[in-house]
Design an enzyme around this catalytic site. Structure first.
Site, PDB file in Angstrom:
ATOM      1  N   ARG A 280       0.842  -1.188   0.000  1.00 44.03           N
ATOM      2  CA  ARG A 280       0.000   0.000   0.000  1.00 44.03           C
ATOM      3  C   ARG A 280       0.882   1.244   0.000  1.00 44.03           C
ATOM      4  O   ARG A 280       2.030   1.210   0.468  1.00 44.03           O
ATOM      5  CB  ARG A 280      -0.921   0.018   1.220  1.00 44.03           C
ATOM      6  CG  ARG A 280      -1.839  -1.193   1.342  1.00 44.03           C
ATOM      7  CD  ARG A 280      -2.629  -1.154   2.638  1.00 44.03           C
ATOM      8  NE  ARG A 280      -3.545  -2.280   2.751  1.00 44.03           N
ATOM      9  CZ  ARG A 280      -3.265  -3.433   3.356  1.00 44.03           C
ATOM     10  NH1 ARG A 280      -2.049  -3.619   3.898  1.00 44.03           N
ATOM     11  NH2 ARG A 280      -4.158  -4.404   3.419  1.00 44.03           N
TER      12      ARG A 280
ATOM     13  N   LYS B 272      -1.987  -2.750   7.978  1.00 46.25           N
ATOM     14  CA  LYS B 272      -3.162  -2.351   8.753  1.00 46.25           C
ATOM     15  C   LYS B 272      -3.198  -3.105  10.075  1.00 46.25           C
ATOM     16  O   LYS B 272      -2.802  -4.260  10.166  1.00 46.25           O
ATOM     17  CB  LYS B 272      -4.433  -2.643   7.951  1.00 46.25           C
ATOM     18  CG  LYS B 272      -4.630  -1.716   6.757  1.00 46.25           C
ATOM     19  CD  LYS B 272      -5.964  -1.968   6.080  1.00 46.25           C
ATOM     20  CE  LYS B 272      -6.212  -0.965   4.963  1.00 46.25           C
ATOM     21  NZ  LYS B 272      -7.525  -1.183   4.298  1.00 46.25           N
TER      22      LYS B 272
ATOM     23  N   HIS C  34      -2.498   2.377  -5.849  1.00 41.18           N
ATOM     24  CA  HIS C  34      -3.307   1.180  -5.612  1.00 41.18           C
ATOM     25  C   HIS C  34      -3.495   0.401  -6.907  1.00 41.18           C
ATOM     26  O   HIS C  34      -3.692  -0.819  -6.882  1.00 41.18           O
ATOM     27  CB  HIS C  34      -4.661   1.570  -5.004  1.00 41.18           C
ATOM     28  CG  HIS C  34      -5.114   0.621  -3.942  1.00 41.18           C
ATOM     29  ND1 HIS C  34      -4.443   0.469  -2.741  1.00 41.18           N
ATOM     30  CD2 HIS C  34      -6.152  -0.249  -3.892  1.00 41.18           C
ATOM     31  CE1 HIS C  34      -5.057  -0.435  -2.003  1.00 41.18           C
ATOM     32  NE2 HIS C  34      -6.103  -0.891  -2.682  1.00 41.18           N
TER      33      HIS C  34
ATOM     34  N   ARG D 250      -0.746  -1.976  -7.145  1.00 39.45           N
ATOM     35  CA  ARG D 250      -1.012  -3.088  -6.217  1.00 39.45           C
ATOM     36  C   ARG D 250      -1.977  -4.090  -6.863  1.00 39.45           C
ATOM     37  O   ARG D 250      -1.758  -5.300  -6.807  1.00 39.45           O
ATOM     38  CB  ARG D 250      -1.595  -2.509  -4.926  1.00 39.45           C
ATOM     39  CG  ARG D 250      -2.013  -3.529  -3.862  1.00 39.45           C
ATOM     40  CD  ARG D 250      -2.361  -2.744  -2.590  1.00 39.45           C
ATOM     41  NE  ARG D 250      -3.146  -3.501  -1.635  1.00 39.45           N
ATOM     42  CZ  ARG D 250      -2.626  -4.302  -0.690  1.00 39.45           C
ATOM     43  NH1 ARG D 250      -1.327  -4.461  -0.619  1.00 39.45           N
ATOM     44  NH2 ARG D 250      -3.407  -4.922   0.170  1.00 39.45           N
TER      45      ARG D 250
ATOM     46  N   HIS E 163      -3.843  -9.018   3.264  1.00 39.05           N
ATOM     47  CA  HIS E 163      -5.282  -9.052   3.473  1.00 39.05           C
ATOM     48  C   HIS E 163      -5.607  -9.923   4.682  1.00 39.05           C
ATOM     49  O   HIS E 163      -5.101 -11.042   4.802  1.00 39.05           O
ATOM     50  CB  HIS E 163      -6.000  -9.627   2.251  1.00 39.05           C
ATOM     51  CG  HIS E 163      -6.066  -8.689   1.094  1.00 39.05           C
ATOM     52  ND1 HIS E 163      -6.273  -9.108  -0.207  1.00 39.05           N
ATOM     53  CD2 HIS E 163      -5.963  -7.335   1.028  1.00 39.05           C
ATOM     54  CE1 HIS E 163      -6.288  -8.065  -1.016  1.00 39.05           C
ATOM     55  NE2 HIS E 163      -6.097  -6.988  -0.294  1.00 39.05           N
TER      56      HIS E 163
ATOM     57  N   TYR F 240      -9.517 -10.683  -7.195  1.00 37.11           N
ATOM     58  CA  TYR F 240      -8.554 -10.758  -8.285  1.00 37.11           C
ATOM     59  C   TYR F 240      -8.758 -12.006  -9.138  1.00 37.11           C
ATOM     60  O   TYR F 240      -8.378 -12.024 -10.300  1.00 37.11           O
ATOM     61  CB  TYR F 240      -7.128 -10.711  -7.732  1.00 37.11           C
ATOM     62  CG  TYR F 240      -6.855  -9.427  -7.011  1.00 37.11           C
ATOM     63  CD1 TYR F 240      -6.705  -8.230  -7.715  1.00 37.11           C
ATOM     64  CD2 TYR F 240      -6.799  -9.377  -5.623  1.00 37.11           C
ATOM     65  CE1 TYR F 240      -6.488  -7.043  -7.049  1.00 37.11           C
ATOM     66  CE2 TYR F 240      -6.584  -8.187  -4.961  1.00 37.11           C
ATOM     67  CZ  TYR F 240      -6.435  -7.023  -5.670  1.00 37.11           C
ATOM     68  OH  TYR F 240      -6.241  -5.839  -5.029  1.00 37.11           O
TER      69      TYR F 240
END
Length: 308
Positions: free
Chosen positions: A160, A184, A254, A257, A280, A289
């Protein structure tokens, strides 16, 4: 006005729940502001319905709040987040004994339509990087080397933009050619770096001190003013790099990414590995994806197969 809001039933409980999310779940300031706004709107709605205590709230009250926003044209993604916030809030109240029943337990989120993330073709990604490298060859300056390095790292690692800007010199594992990334929820993961990206990174580090000022600290990437690079600057660099390639979509970091994840799956990588590389929390997030790659396969089949 602030005093009136503070007296809204549930205001104190809302603040306590947000504090618990910040301390226990390590949610970002952005997520906390979003949840705070969601609950503020709900509590005002309940106040208008005459609910003076959270104990009085019923499922129908929560549904009417979501339905009211849906009729006003609120995006389904926003409605889904707000429903999740309400379920989390009332579940927390129920666990803490503040209410004896959870009215949000069966509150459904509106279903999201499948939205495929925009991405780059592999040839386009290669062309973007090739042109950035050519720019360095034509004018070998510290900013040019930095731009190539961050483009290469974003595409090679799929990190990110916030993770890229947060990289410190100690994040680089030179022996194993890895990046230690803080994602995150303050979760750390190690991401391998490909050969071209690693070489571009080392080339930038050779001249980093020519651009870095005292305020840069241990930052890997620094801006023109010598401090840790800002996310907005990275976005401008990516947009500028894509703009020079004819036909390239106007994507930000992004988009690189997304491209990395899509191209890995097209190359045969398994979904679980891609999930770990992207950081994730849920495999369901990564599965978008597979839709991208499946749609590309379908398009190729219909274009090329004689009996499509």
């Amino acid at each position: 006005m602030d005093q009136e809001r503070d007296q809204t039933p549930g205001a104190a409980e809302k603040q306590a729940w947000l504090r618990s999310l910040e301390l226990d779940e390590h949610l970002s300031a952005h997520s906390l502001r979003a949840y705070a706004g969601d609950l503020e709107g709900l509590l005002e709605h309940l106040h208008r319905l005459g609910r003076s205590r959270l104990q009085e709230v019923e499922l129908a009250d929560l549904r009417s709040w979501l339905a009211n926003q849906q009729t006003r044209g609120m995006a389904r993604s926003t409605l889904q987040r707000r429903a999740a916030a309400v379920r989390g809030f009332f579940a927390w109240l129920h666990r803490g004994g503040v209410i004896d029943h959870d009215p949000a337990q069966t509150l459904r989120s509106p279903r999201l339509g499948r939205r495929l993330p925009p991405t780059l073709e592999q040839a386009t990604a290669e062309e973007v990087l090739r042109r950035a490298i050519e720019a360095v060859a034509a004018e070998d300056t510290p900013p040019a080397r930095r731009d190539v390095a961050l483009l290469e790292v974003l595409y090679a690692c799929g990190i990110r933009v916030s993770e890229l800007c947060g990289l410190d010199l100690g994040s680089l594992d030179h022996e194993r050619r890895l990046l230690r990334v803080l994602g995150k929820g303050d979760k750390q993961r190690s991401v391998p770096v490909g050969g071209p990206a690693w070489r571009a990174l080392l080339a930038w580090l050779e001249v980093r001190d020519q651009l870095a000022g005292p305020s840069a600290g241990p930052a890997v990437f620094v801006g023109e003013r010598g401090a840790r690079i800002d996310q907005r600057v990275v976005r401008r660099i990516v947009h500028r790099a894509l703009a020079v390639v004819p036909g390239a979509p106007d994507l930000g970091p992004h988009g690189l990414r997304h491209a990395m994840a899509t191209h890995l799956l097209e190359g045969g990588a398994d979904l679980r590995s891609v999930q770990e590389l992207l950081g994730h929390a849920s495999l369901a997030t990564t599965q978008i994806y597979t839709h991208v790659t499946n749609d590309r396969l379908r398009a190729a089949f219909e274009q090329a197969h004689p009996r499509a």
